[in-house]
Write a protein that holds these residues in place. Structure first.
Motif, PDB file in Angstrom:
ATOM      1  N   ASN A 171       9.618  10.952  -8.356  1.00  0.00           N
ATOM      2  CA  ASN A 171       8.691  10.146  -7.559  1.00  0.00           C
ATOM      3  C   ASN A 171       7.361  10.860  -7.332  1.00  0.00           C
ATOM      4  N   ASN A 204       4.488   4.434  -4.054  1.00  0.00           N
ATOM      5  CA  ASN A 204       4.649   3.738  -2.781  1.00  0.00           C
ATOM      6  C   ASN A 204       3.556   4.211  -1.833  1.00  0.00           C
ATOM      7  N   ARG A 205       3.128   3.350  -0.950  1.00  0.00           N
ATOM      8  CA  ARG A 205       2.052   3.743  -0.031  1.00  0.00           C
ATOM      9  C   ARG A 205       2.512   4.766   0.994  1.00  0.00           C
TER      10      ARG A 205
END
Length: 292
Positions: free
Chosen positions: A101, A149-150
């Protein structure tokens, strides 16, 4: 066949331009300055590299998170380190990696395909799952649930990738070993706390069901949570899940880093052997082999 699996390397860059902070990277850099840099020690890389070379693996894998905030310079550092290790081990080595990620930390890094560009010789440039052969009778299946993702660090495989995984598992010839390489775990051992919802794989239960349906013996290799373990999910008794750990992360139990995972696959139908190479002293003599 000997396989070495490296987990979260997290090469990082402290000095960055202000305009590089206009994203989630602001949070990542704050965490890096206040916390992560105190425990992740890139100076341990030469010792890890030398130990991998000493083990002379037939295959070298990484479960992702080569970088910390997906900066181009972090990718260049990680690429240089990985390419040097692969080339030193020689042309007969099989080397394959999947993204973590942190390698897709921002929308821009994912859009520009920085991970694919940096690790082009060793990863998939097409849709996932990816399939590679390790030797003549071991199939490696790579998965990619990572996405920017924020605010959180969750991942998701999605129905299409899970469906293709079922096909991949069905197509593995009888008698061949099956390894799966994915950044995210499929759960945590009973003695450890559950993973936070915003940190884990959103469709982990669907992935476990898919693996269990196969009924074939599967070794599932991952990272993401910086703590090594070996575990069998209760609802997937055919799966052995191994967390590769973080080689350059120090702590009270691992003052010289968490080391790396080693897998020995016999040429016959014998049992696969797992161990962890951990640095517990000075120099090459300081390394020891422990249970995973």
């Amino acid at each position: 066949m000997r396989i070495v699996v490296l987990g979260d390397l997290h090469f990082y860059q402290l000095a960055i331009w202000p305009w590089q902070l206009f994203s989630k990277r602001l949070l990542g850099q704050a965490n890096l300055w206040l916390n992560r840099r105190r425990h992740f020690k890139p100076t341990l890389w030469p010792a890890v590299r030398n130990r991998v070379l000493a083990r002379a693996p037939d295959a070298l894998l990484c479960s992702g998170d080569f970088t910390t905030t997906a900066l181009p310079r972090e990718f260049r550092t990680a690429r240089t380190a990985w390419a040097d290790l692969v080339e030193t081990l020689g042309p007969s080595l099989g080397s394959f990696v999947v993204p973590g990620n942190h390698d897709r930390y921002t929308y821009a890094s994912a859009r520009k395909r920085l991970f694919e560009g940096a690790f082009e010789p060793w990863t998939s440039q097409e849709k996932w799952p990816a399939r590679w052969m390790l030797g003549d009778q071991t199939q490696l299946i790579g998965l990619d649930p990572t996405r920017p993702n924020r605010f959180n660090a969750s991942g998701k495989l999605g129905d299409a990738q899970l469906s293709k995984l079922r096909v991949c598992l069905d197509e593995v010839p009888a008698g061949h070993r099956i390894l799966i390489l994915c950044h995210y775990p499929i759960g945590t051992p009973e003695e450890l706390p559950d993973e936070a919802p915003g940190h884990g794989l959103q469709d982990s239960e669907a992935l476990i069901d898919t693996l269990a349906e196969s009924e074939r013996a599967i070794t599932y290799l991952h990272g993401h949570i910086h703590w090594p373990w070996k575990w069998t999910p209760p609802n997937a008794p055919n799966v052995t899940a191994l967390n590769a750990g973080a080689p350059m992360l120090t702590g009270s139990q691992y003052p010289q880093g968490q080391g790396f995972l080693e897998i020995e696959i016999p040429d016959d139908d014998g049992e696969i052997r797992y161990s962890r190479q951990v640095l517990d002293g000075e120099g090459e003599a300081g390394w020891k082999s422990t249970p995973p």
